[in-house]
Design a protein around this motif. Structure first.
Motif, PDB file in Angstrom:
ATOM      1  N   LYS A 274       0.848  -1.208   0.000  1.00  0.00           N
ATOM      2  CA  LYS A 274       0.000   0.000   0.000  1.00  0.00           C
ATOM      3  C   LYS A 274       0.887   1.264   0.000  1.00  0.00           C
ATOM      4  O   LYS A 274       0.654   2.197  -0.745  1.00  0.00           O
ATOM      5  CB  LYS A 274      -0.911  -0.002   1.228  1.00  0.00           C
ATOM      6  CG  LYS A 274      -1.869   1.187   1.290  1.00  0.00           C
ATOM      7  CD  LYS A 274      -2.803   1.037   2.476  1.00  0.00           C
ATOM      8  CE  LYS A 274      -3.710   2.250   2.645  1.00  0.00           C
ATOM      9  NZ  LYS A 274      -4.698   2.378   1.559  1.00  0.00           N
ATOM     10  N   ILE A 275       1.905   1.264   0.877  1.00  0.00           N
ATOM     11  CA  ILE A 275       2.892   2.345   0.918  1.00  0.00           C
ATOM     12  C   ILE A 275       4.229   1.747   0.487  1.00  0.00           C
ATOM     13  O   ILE A 275       4.657   0.725   1.043  1.00  0.00           O
ATOM     14  CB  ILE A 275       3.058   2.920   2.340  1.00  0.00           C
ATOM     15  CG1 ILE A 275       1.700   3.254   2.979  1.00  0.00           C
ATOM     16  CG2 ILE A 275       4.017   4.099   2.352  1.00  0.00           C
ATOM     17  CD1 ILE A 275       1.114   4.575   2.659  1.00  0.00           C
ATOM     18  N   ASN A 276       4.891   2.372  -0.470  1.00  0.00           N
ATOM     19  CA  ASN A 276       6.201   1.886  -0.939  1.00  0.00           C
ATOM     20  C   ASN A 276       7.187   3.045  -0.900  1.00  0.00           C
ATOM     21  O   ASN A 276       6.896   4.108  -1.463  1.00  0.00           O
ATOM     22  CB  ASN A 276       6.102   1.370  -2.370  1.00  0.00           C
ATOM     23  CG  ASN A 276       5.020   0.318  -2.507  1.00  0.00           C
ATOM     24  OD1 ASN A 276       5.184  -0.810  -2.055  1.00  0.00           O
ATOM     25  ND2 ASN A 276       3.887   0.693  -3.100  1.00  0.00           N
TER      26      ASN A 276
ATOM     27  N   ASN B 176      -0.165   0.211  10.074  1.00  0.00           N
ATOM     28  CA  ASN B 176       0.323  -1.153  10.237  1.00  0.00           C
ATOM     29  C   ASN B 176       1.578  -1.352   9.373  1.00  0.00           C
ATOM     30  O   ASN B 176       1.521  -1.169   8.154  1.00  0.00           O
ATOM     31  CB  ASN B 176      -0.787  -2.110   9.777  1.00  0.00           C
ATOM     32  CG  ASN B 176      -0.424  -3.557   9.994  1.00  0.00           C
ATOM     33  OD1 ASN B 176       0.739  -3.904  10.170  1.00  0.00           O
ATOM     34  ND2 ASN B 176      -1.425  -4.407   9.977  1.00  0.00           N
ATOM     35  N   PRO B 177       2.711  -1.722   9.981  1.00  0.00           N
ATOM     36  CA  PRO B 177       3.941  -1.899   9.191  1.00  0.00           C
ATOM     37  C   PRO B 177       3.792  -2.928   8.071  1.00  0.00           C
ATOM     38  O   PRO B 177       4.518  -2.865   7.086  1.00  0.00           O
ATOM     39  CB  PRO B 177       4.967  -2.382  10.235  1.00  0.00           C
ATOM     40  CG  PRO B 177       4.441  -1.924  11.538  1.00  0.00           C
ATOM     41  CD  PRO B 177       2.943  -1.928  11.425  1.00  0.00           C
ATOM     42  N   ASP B 178       2.817  -3.832   8.215  1.00  0.00           N
ATOM     43  CA  ASP B 178       2.609  -4.817   7.143  1.00  0.00           C
ATOM     44  C   ASP B 178       2.142  -4.170   5.843  1.00  0.00           C
ATOM     45  O   ASP B 178       2.197  -4.796   4.787  1.00  0.00           O
ATOM     46  CB  ASP B 178       1.559  -5.856   7.565  1.00  0.00           C
ATOM     47  CG  ASP B 178       2.075  -6.765   8.648  1.00  0.00           C
ATOM     48  OD1 ASP B 178       3.310  -6.792   8.844  1.00  0.00           O
ATOM     49  OD2 ASP B 178       1.253  -7.432   9.302  1.00  0.00           O
ATOM     50  N   LEU B 179       1.656  -2.925   5.940  1.00  0.00           N
ATOM     51  CA  LEU B 179       1.176  -2.235   4.739  1.00  0.00           C
ATOM     52  C   LEU B 179       2.260  -1.378   4.094  1.00  0.00           C
ATOM     53  O   LEU B 179       1.994  -0.645   3.141  1.00  0.00           O
ATOM     54  CB  LEU B 179      -0.021  -1.332   5.079  1.00  0.00           C
ATOM     55  CG  LEU B 179      -1.246  -2.006   5.683  1.00  0.00           C
ATOM     56  CD1 LEU B 179      -2.309  -0.977   6.015  1.00  0.00           C
ATOM     57  CD2 LEU B 179      -1.799  -3.031   4.723  1.00  0.00           C
ATOM     58  N   VAL B 180       3.469  -1.465   4.643  1.00  0.00           N
ATOM     59  CA  VAL B 180       4.543  -0.562   4.199  1.00  0.00           C
ATOM     60  C   VAL B 180       5.763  -1.363   3.739  1.00  0.00           C
ATOM     61  O   VAL B 180       6.225  -2.256   4.448  1.00  0.00           O
ATOM     62  CB  VAL B 180       4.969   0.382   5.356  1.00  0.00           C
ATOM     63  CG1 VAL B 180       6.044   1.362   4.878  1.00  0.00           C
ATOM     64  CG2 VAL B 180       3.766   1.141   5.913  1.00  0.00           C
ATOM     65  N   GLY B 181       6.266  -1.025   2.562  1.00  0.00           N
ATOM     66  CA  GLY B 181       7.530  -1.596   2.088  1.00  0.00           C
ATOM     67  C   GLY B 181       8.562  -0.482   2.008  1.00  0.00           C
ATOM     68  O   GLY B 181       8.260   0.600   1.517  1.00  0.00           O
TER      69      GLY B 181
END
Lengths: 196, 413
Positions: B35-37, B363-368
């Protein structure tokens, strides 16, 4: 300097090495041993690493408990873990003092109650002052120092001294101190406390 | 498909798979987008090349799925549009983008691109894609830009969006620029861009500081395209309506043929109705921003990240955000957003609201978060904490500090 240490601190043992890779480990809290200089990287134990690029011959004095006796019987000076310097022992040579703490979590390292930045710096300062007082090193000699958390240092070394302590210690005690886990020995005259 | 709950009822995690080989400075990249890169790296390391490929693939996917065909020239729509030098491509060049709905690839040995549809294109939702280039400041400083609308590249595309967006802000409805005490408004009559500073002092945007010139277009487009854009009714062209009708008819035939009946089941009918809505209007925005930190003081960089994450993550819509950056402050701020999410349950509500980042926790899972260096890419997130590794910040800091310590050797204090 070697002669002075041998004369004033006869219990000390000075090791020599010209290895291009030098590893310093404090085994005290690992297996009850002492501070040792190794020429190959120890397995399963983190260390302070000195890259000796020429390489030059260096001298190493790993301090045992109560290694710096005072004039008062039974009372000992505060001390760090060891001192390293070129075996040539010239006035222009660098001198490196090392203080390590083995801890496995950042909470301990940064716990205000432990006050490790100050505590570790004070161990270094006290040792350097002792060496100066005993004329093992000249009074005005500028020396280098490393404070190291071998198990953690890669994570936060640049944040360890944040409030201008480095410059204060340099100004007040003529000690260039850095929180790092390594140094680059370039020559008898030059050592760089770096972040390799 | 991973489904993760966040502010919106359900967020379908975008896990498009991207492979790039031998294009410009990039030798080998293989990542799954989130979601966020965030792409961090030195100058000319390939960050922009990577985001331009993402931008192109999303655009190509949209055109292909909505139009039913794709007859665009790669050289025109990728190379020229994104101003990619022809020397960036060779016979070894290759990329492949695989999303939930399409597989798009380019092979340098044949100089051919390929677009294939996957089976489930009924569920595709039309999206707004915007690429905000590093050169965005020009809209702030060059007056009467409307007359320059004559080329087709990502800068002009950005210009169109800027013109579209700024009309929404007037003296009655101003746009606050972060917490800088500055508000933007537009005067339609003479196409003037005005900033109100210190409550009552107006200055022209072209005379403002470089930081305001950089951040104002950015804030405006994020604000508009994450929110107001979706409240406006947009009429479909005849061509667009026809394409949607043809798609629905085709799908109707496929579904009834599959069921062996002349009428669609209630369930199929619902799916077709939903597909019509999905294709008739935009549902979310894919933002790509080059160097959001441009000309900004570290604290403002932090506030900008909080603003971006809040707008993207705390929306009912599934917006995505892709950034390139050189700035560790952007990563520090992002880290606060991710760490806040991790510790929020342990914080009293009054402590939560004291923290500037509390509206932006994610949520860190949504961020790369990746670093591109020497042609390759690596994640710089700590697997255990989910945040950007402190080791990475330490490395950046120490690289600079090494020289300071070297010189301290000689300093007379």
């Amino acid at each position: 300097m070697i002669d002075k240490i041998t004369e004033l601190l006869p219990d000390h043992t000075i090791s020599m090495s010209a290895s291009p890779d030098l590893y310093i480990v404090d085994f005290k809290n690992i297996n009850g041993g002492g501070v040792e200089l190794l020429e190959t990287e120890p397995v399963d134990v983190k260390s302070v690493y000195l890259k000796n690029i020429q390489p030059i011959k260096i001298a190493f004095d790993g301090f045992k408990d109560n290694a710096l006796p005072t004039d008062v019987a039974g009372v000992h000076n505060k001390q760090c873990e060891c001192v390293v310097f070129p075996a040539s022992c010239k006035a222009t040579d660098w001198i490196l003092f090392i203080e390590t703490k083995y801890t496995n979590d950042l909470r301990t390292a940064f716990d205000e109650n432990n006050d490790y930045p100050n505590y570790m710096a004070n161990q270094i300062i006290a040792t350097v002052e002792y060496f100066r007082t005993k004329n093992i090193i000249p009074q005005k000699k500028r020396v280098h120092a490393i404070v190291s958390f071998p198990t953690l240092i890669d994570e936060f070394s640049s944040y360890f001294f944040q409030g201008g302590e480095v410059e204060e210690i340099l100004q007040n005690h003529r000690i260039l101190i850095r929180a790092t886990n390594s140094a680059l020995i370039k020559s008898e005259k030059r050592i760089t406390l770096n972040s390799i | 498909m991973d489904i993760i709950s966040c502010k919106s009822p359900l967020y379908i995690k975008e896990m498009s798979h991207l492979i790039i080989k031998n294009i410009g400075p990039i030798d080998d990249v293989d990542i799954r987008l989130n979601k966020i890169n965030v792409f961090m790296g030195p100058q000319s390391s390939g960050k922009s090349t990577l985001t331009k490929i993402i931008s192109y693939c999303r655009w190509a996917e949209k055109r292909y799925l909505l139009d039913g065909t794709f007859n665009y020239e790669f050289s025109e729509q990728f190379m020229n549009f994104h101003r990619i030098d022809e020397n960036y491509l060779s016979a070894d060049s290759y990329f492949k983008y695989e999303s939930e709905f399409t597989i798009i690839s380019y092979d340098g040995s044949t100089k051919q691109q390929s677009i294939k549809k996957k089976q489930n294109d009924l569920g595709y939702q039309k999206s707004k894609n915007i690429y905000i280039p590093a050169e965005r400041n020009f809209v702030s400083v060059i007056p009467n830009l409307g007359k320059y609308k004559e080329t087709n590249d990502n800068i002009m595309s950005f210009l169109y969006d800027w013109y579209d967006a700024k009309k929404r802000y007037s003296k009655k409805k101003t746009l606050p620029i972060l917490n800088l005490g500055v508000n933007y408004y537009h005067i339609d009559e003479n196409d003037a861009d005005i900033l109100t500073i210190k409550k009552d002092k107006d200055i022209s945007l072209k005379n403002a500081s470089s930081g305001l010139q950089s951040v104002t277009p950015l804030i405006m487009l994020i604000d508009y395209l994450s929110d107001d854009f979706y409240t406006e009714k947009k009429a479909l062209s005849v061509d667009e309506s026809n394409k949607i009708r043809m798609f629905i008819e085709k799908k109707f035939d496929e579904l009834t043929k599959k069921n062996g009946k002349d009428i669609a089941s209630d369930e199929d009918e619902d799916a077709l109705m939903k597909a019509m809505v999905n294709r008739s209007e935009d549902h979310y925005t894919n933002f790509i921003i080059e160097e959001p930190e441009q000309n900004l003081f570290p604290e403002t960089q932090r506030d900008l990240v909080y603003f971006l994450i809040q707008k993207i993550n705390h929306s009912e819509r599934n917006h995505t955000l892709t950034l390139t950056t050189h700035s560790p402050y952007i990563l520090y701020a992002l880290n606060n957003c991710m760490l806040g999410y991790g510790v929020k349950d342990a914080l009293d509500s009054d402590i939560q609201t004291e923290l500037l980042s509390h509206q932006s926790w994610i949520n860190p899972d949504l961020v790369g978060v990746w670093e591109i260096e020497n042609g390759t890419i690596k994640s710089i997130k700590n697997e255990k904490t989910g945040t950007v590794s402190k080791h990475y910040f330490n490395k950046i800091m120490n690289d600079v500090m090494d020289e300071y310590y070297e010189m301290l050797n000689y300093a007379e204090l």
